[in-house]
Design an enzyme around this catalytic site. Structure first.
Site, PDB file in Angstrom:
ATOM      1  N   ASP A  72       0.853  -1.181   0.000  1.00 30.13           N
ATOM      2  CA  ASP A  72       0.000   0.000   0.000  1.00 30.13           C
ATOM      3  C   ASP A  72       0.894   1.239   0.000  1.00 30.13           C
ATOM      4  OD1 ASP A  72      -2.433   1.585   0.405  1.00 30.13           O
ATOM      5  OD2 ASP A  72      -1.654   1.858   2.438  1.00 30.13           O
TER       6      ASP A  72
ATOM      7  N   ASP B 168      -0.091   5.055   0.884  1.00 33.79           N
ATOM      8  CA  ASP B 168      -0.278   6.049   1.937  1.00 33.79           C
ATOM      9  C   ASP B 168      -0.452   5.375   3.299  1.00 33.79           C
ATOM     10  OD1 ASP B 168      -0.230   8.104   0.015  1.00 33.79           O
ATOM     11  OD2 ASP B 168      -2.347   7.750  -0.447  1.00 33.79           O
TER      12      ASP B 168
END
Length: 533
Positions: free
Chosen positions: A365, A367
């Site tokens: 991922d 952020d």
């Protein structure tokens, strides 16, 4: 037996002395010496003479020694991490003695404590401050010289960053390690801890530690002192003396308020004054007892006696103030998940998590995992890598694992950012962390019902296809429950790295939880950074 040495520092002059002594030691050298520069002002070089070979400086956050040590051990690569304070001096055989202390320790021994010697002055009795520092000689688990297994630190989550001072953070870690079923051994190596100069009111300043005692009570219960080998101190006496002082002050103010009207008022006034006089006598006696207890073992010079007299008046109320302030802050601290330790994993990773077999690819991922989460960020200049992210990605590359990024960017659908801005931010991420493989980005909003937006499996499946692997051979690392759910839906495995936005129920439901990205990578590769078979 390989080990790294971690030294948190605020730039004391004693740091150079420590490094010189370490460099002159006989014995096997550490893999690395990590200096965590925890100064708030870094306008001047940490070491005027330059950085010695084999020493690496890690930028701290100015958040205290617990946070600095966490940064250090998470950068370490060896199986053991030896912590030293920046004001100790290792003996000439310290490295050889450390290696001997660690050699052959059974797995249930998580740590080895060194012996601390505090030199006392020759020809005179020690001062109150010198005796205070000498308490390190008998302190249990003091990180002035303490070596821990790196995997155990990951298991228990390292140091608790809610302890802002060099006080009790080592006892807290020791208690958590022991409560996890490990033992802490005592080694034979020795460091000396010279008493550094301190002002006349140092004994008053250190009373701030009373607030940390409250946090220890909140975390470990009423019996924490006995389990950690911490003396009970004088808090009950401080509370009594402070209470008597307040009653005496109240009687004095009542007396100055003028005569009371009527017979009943006169009797009340006399009783108040009498109570004030008795309380004042008790306060004076308690203060004198404290001063004498500090003066008699010392050098009894005029300066020391004057300092003890003044500070003995201040110590009880200041100690009580910090103690009460600690109780006032306790609920907020107990609810502070950002600075609380996050165990690297719950138990050993096994078949239930799927992390006992080697993945072919790791899907990351963006952020909150690779970079600090800035909502709807379209500005590359605001991109900041998460602590340890670069090293974590480098370890994945060194292990030969393929990587990709899977990221929801609904700001495009909401009209908050443009696709071109998302791509510019992604380029900046790779400038900071290096190549990350294919980028799979969903720009849809949650209301559009697309099959790619996490927690749907589309991004995971597309990333696996782009890398030429099966989703079952992938591990997804993310910071929220949708990352875990997307992995599960695609048939991949996952590791959750919680942040401030992660809900408790998401942590509870995750098959594996890591304190940060580096700890998550180590679940897959082990602390040495080589993938298992």
């Amino acid at each position: 037996m390989s080990f790294d040495v971690v030294v948190p520092t605020v730039g004391r002059h004693s740091l150079s002395r420590l490094l010189d002594a370490l460099g002159a030691c006989s014995g096997p050298p550490p893999v690395r010496v990590l200096l965590v520069d925890d100064r708030r002002d870094r306008s001047r070089p940490l070491l005027a003479a330059g950085v010695p070979e084999g020493v690496e400086i890690v930028a701290g956050r100015g958040a205290g020694p617990a946070a600095a040590r966490n940064l250090g051990w998470r950068r370490a690569r060896a199986g053991w991490v030896a912590f030293l304070d920046d004001d100790v001096v290792p003996t000439g055989t310290w490295l050889a003695d450390l290696a001997a202390d660690l050699d052959g320790l059974p797995p249930e021994v998580a740590a080895s404590q060194g012996r601390i010697v505090v030199p006392m002055p020759a020809g005179r009795r020690p001062t109150d401050w010198e005796r205070n520092v000498r308490g390190l000689e008998s302190a249990r688990w003091a990180t002035a010289d303490m070596a821990y297994r790196r995997d155990v630190l990951a298991r228990v989550g390292g140091f608790d960053e809610r302890f802002p001072r060099a006080y009790r953070e080592d006892a807290d870690l020791g208690l958590r390690v022991v409560e996890a079923g490990y033992r802490i051994a005592t080694g034979r190596r020795v460091v000396t801890h010279p008493v550094r100069a301190a002002g006349r009111f140092v004994s008053v300043r250190v009373q701030a530690g009373n607030a940390d005692d409250v946090l220890m009570r909140g975390l470990h219960g009423a019996g924490w002192r006995d389990r950690a080998g911490v003396p009970r101190g004088r808090r009950s006496r401080h509370l009594a003396v402070t209470g008597l002082g307040l009653v005496a002050l109240g009687g004095l103010l009542a007396r100055r308020g003028g005569p009371q009207e009527g017979a009943r008022g006169g009797r009340t006034g006399r009783r108040t004054r009498l109570a004030g006089l008795l309380a004042g006598a008790g306060w004076l006696g308690g203060t004198a007892e404290l001063a004498l207890a500090r003066v008699l073992p010392g050098p009894r010079t005029a300066g020391e006696v004057a300092t003890m007299a003044v500070t003995s008046v201040l110590l009880p109320p200041v100690a009580c103030w910090h103690w009460l302030a600690g109780w006032a802050r306790l609920p907020r601290l107990l609810a502070d998940r950002d600075r609380a330790p996050r165990p690297g994993w719950r138990g050993s990773p096994g078949p239930s998590s799927g992390l006992d077999r080697r993945p072919k690819a790791v899907l990351l991922d963006r952020d909150g995992t690779l970079v600090v989460d800035v909502p709807y960020n379209g500005d590359p200049d605001r991109v900041v890598a998460m602590p340890g992210a670069r090293e974590a990605v480098e370890r994945l590359r060194a292990a030969g694992l393929a990587t990709a990024v899977v990221s929801n960017q609904s700001g495009v659908a909401r009209g908050r950012i443009r696709v071109e801005q998302v791509e510019a931010v992604n380029r900046r991420v790779e400038e900071l962390l290096g190549p990350l493989g294919p980028w799979l980005v969903c720009v849809h909003g949650p209301w559009e019902g697309c099959g790619c937006r996490k927690p749907a499996p589309g991004l995971i499946e597309a990333a696996a296809s782009a890398l030429g692997v099966d989703p079952a051979d992938c591990v997804v690392i993310g910071d929220v429950g949708s990352d875990v759910e997307a992995a599960r839906a695609a048939g991949a495995r996952s590791v959750l790295v919680p942040t401030a936005v992660t809900r408790e129920e998401e942590v509870a439901a995750a098959p594996a939880v890591a304190a940060d990205l580096l700890a998550a990578v180590e679940l897959l590769l082990g602390p040495q950074g080589t993938a298992g078979g």
